[in-house]
Scaffold this active site. Sequence first.
Site, PDB file in Angstrom:
ATOM      1  N   GLY A 185       0.841  -1.203   0.000  1.00  0.00           N
ATOM      2  CA  GLY A 185       0.000   0.000   0.000  1.00  0.00           C
ATOM      3  C   GLY A 185       0.869   1.243   0.000  1.00  0.00           C
ATOM      4  O   GLY A 185       1.925   1.261   0.625  1.00  0.00           O
ATOM      5  N   ASP A 245       0.563   1.804   9.100  1.00  0.00           N
ATOM      6  CA  ASP A 245       0.099   0.985  10.227  1.00  0.00           C
ATOM      7  C   ASP A 245       1.095   0.905  11.390  1.00  0.00           C
ATOM      8  O   ASP A 245       0.725   0.477  12.482  1.00  0.00           O
ATOM      9  CB  ASP A 245      -0.214  -0.443   9.750  1.00  0.00           C
ATOM     10  CG  ASP A 245      -1.372  -0.475   8.764  1.00  0.00           C
ATOM     11  OD1 ASP A 245      -2.126   0.500   8.708  1.00  0.00           O
ATOM     12  OD2 ASP A 245      -1.512  -1.486   8.048  1.00  0.00           O
ATOM     13  N   ARG A 262      -4.819  -3.417  10.369  1.00  0.00           N
ATOM     14  CA  ARG A 262      -5.285  -4.778  10.129  1.00  0.00           C
ATOM     15  C   ARG A 262      -5.076  -5.675  11.355  1.00  0.00           C
ATOM     16  O   ARG A 262      -6.030  -6.182  11.920  1.00  0.00           O
ATOM     17  CB  ARG A 262      -4.440  -5.292   8.972  1.00  0.00           C
ATOM     18  CG  ARG A 262      -4.912  -6.449   8.259  1.00  0.00           C
ATOM     19  CD  ARG A 262      -3.930  -6.712   7.139  1.00  0.00           C
ATOM     20  NE  ARG A 262      -4.282  -6.017   5.914  1.00  0.00           N
ATOM     21  CZ  ARG A 262      -5.250  -6.408   5.103  1.00  0.00           C
ATOM     22  NH1 ARG A 262      -5.947  -7.470   5.383  1.00  0.00           N
ATOM     23  NH2 ARG A 262      -5.507  -5.736   4.008  1.00  0.00           N
ATOM     24  N   ASP A 308       5.707  -5.192   5.876  1.00  0.00           N
ATOM     25  CA  ASP A 308       6.162  -6.557   6.175  1.00  0.00           C
ATOM     26  C   ASP A 308       6.124  -7.487   4.961  1.00  0.00           C
ATOM     27  O   ASP A 308       7.004  -8.336   4.804  1.00  0.00           O
ATOM     28  CB  ASP A 308       5.383  -7.153   7.353  1.00  0.00           C
ATOM     29  CG  ASP A 308       3.878  -7.077   7.165  1.00  0.00           C
ATOM     30  OD1 ASP A 308       3.424  -6.400   6.221  1.00  0.00           O
ATOM     31  OD2 ASP A 308       3.151  -7.702   7.963  1.00  0.00           O
TER      32      ASP A 308
HETATM   33  O1  F6P Z   1      -0.950  -0.333   4.073  1.00  0.00           O
HETATM   34  C1  F6P Z   1      -1.630  -1.135   4.978  1.00  0.00           C
HETATM   35  C2  F6P Z   1      -3.067  -0.833   4.900  1.00  0.00           C
HETATM   36  O2  F6P Z   1      -3.180   0.512   5.132  1.00  0.00           O
HETATM   37  C3  F6P Z   1      -3.955  -1.636   5.860  1.00  0.00           C
HETATM   38  O3  F6P Z   1      -4.187  -1.027   7.090  1.00  0.00           O
HETATM   39  C4  F6P Z   1      -5.223  -1.782   5.064  1.00  0.00           C
HETATM   40  O4  F6P Z   1      -5.950  -2.909   5.455  1.00  0.00           O
HETATM   41  C5  F6P Z   1      -4.716  -1.908   3.680  1.00  0.00           C
HETATM   42  O5  F6P Z   1      -3.565  -1.126   3.604  1.00  0.00           O
HETATM   43  C6  F6P Z   1      -5.710  -1.501   2.608  1.00  0.00           C
HETATM   44  O6  F6P Z   1      -5.052  -1.340   1.405  1.00  0.00           O
HETATM   45  P1  F6P Z   1      -5.665  -1.503  -0.059  1.00  0.00           P
HETATM   46  O7  F6P Z   1      -7.141  -1.293   0.047  1.00  0.00           O
HETATM   47  O8  F6P Z   1      -5.003  -0.417  -0.830  1.00  0.00           O
HETATM   48  O9  F6P Z   1      -5.282  -2.838  -0.534  1.00  0.00           O
END
Ligand code: F6P
Length: 342
Positions: free
Chosen positions: A10, A126, A170, A102
């Site tokens: 992300g 996060d 998450r 991660d």
């Molecule tokens: O980058 C981590 C995060 O922000 C999580 O908290 C979240 O669940 C996820 O990305 C959502 O990302 P996307 O909808 O872009 O896959």
Amino acid sequence: MNIGILTGGGDCPGLNAVIRAVVKRGHQFGYEFTGIKDGWKGLVALNSMKIDLDTVSGILPAGGTILGTSRTNPMKSERDTQAVLNNVEELGLDALICIGGDDTLGVAAKLFEKGIKTIGVPKTIDNDLMGTDFTFGFDTAVSIVTWALDRLHTTTEAHHRVMAVEVMGRHAGWIAVYGGIAGGANVILIPEKPFDIIEVCRYVDKRKEAGKRSSLIVAAEGAYPKEAGGMITKDKELDAFGHAKLGGVGEFLAREIEKRTGIESRHVVLGHLQRGGTPTAYDRILATRYGVKAVELINEGKFGRMVCLQGAHIKDISLADATSKTKTVDPETLRIAEIFFG
Ligand code: F6P
């Protein structure tokens, strides 16, 4: 030296600040840079661009990433893993700086074992990476949540309502806890501690009895009621790293609280607002310090490492250790948050 740079997972405010710092510091060592487009996807499909001082000029405050990103996992198939190994050679990369969370850094750790000279930079709003006090992007996300809560307090109070605010996080509730403390939330719910909906309603009822005009609840997207036994998901499909699409806890809370207490309730999902746009000054500085250190590690010939913040100092730890487990909210931070519940 030809250094590859990629951003994976992300996106996160501060990615461009890292890229700029890497290139500016690396230029002083005489290094050249190859940007890999769209994370690991670009190394599987050989999609890259040359990066120089001109490319990084003016990108410090820009959100997103000039390289693009993806959630591609090249370790899922042997063919993709081999393609990455071949393409590192094809591009003539002497080292590879991987800016990610991660998942991305887990791949970097495995590639290091296969002989690729990887360096990791801890990115994620996060803040759930081991071995570093803070990841860049987290401060920006917390600032956005705080800004949102300040606004939600006034509208919630005007209508004598309960507002459930769903934020990202998450497996770790760092954004919820820090944002909730900064924004004066009345209850904060995180994945580390499954909640009891009866107890949440009790807080809300008690506030009403005490003459309070509203209640504001912050819930990490991974928070879930004890009796459900697992997170609330949007759909069953998993991404390349095996993660489900989370979402729905805010809606669940508003619905259940209204049903059980009779107090009108609403919910808001802050979603990707927390990730978009310009980084805070803190994140720009942290990202810059990380970028400088990443290149300096290459210059020292140290690989398989992740740059990190320990106290006030930028250090490095092994990628394997950094990706061994998730950094969850510690009991002391949660205790501070709980003092202000109700
Ligand atoms: O980058 C981590 C995060 O922000 C999580 O908290 C979240 O669940 C996820 O990305 C959502 O990302 P996307 O909808 O872009 O896959």
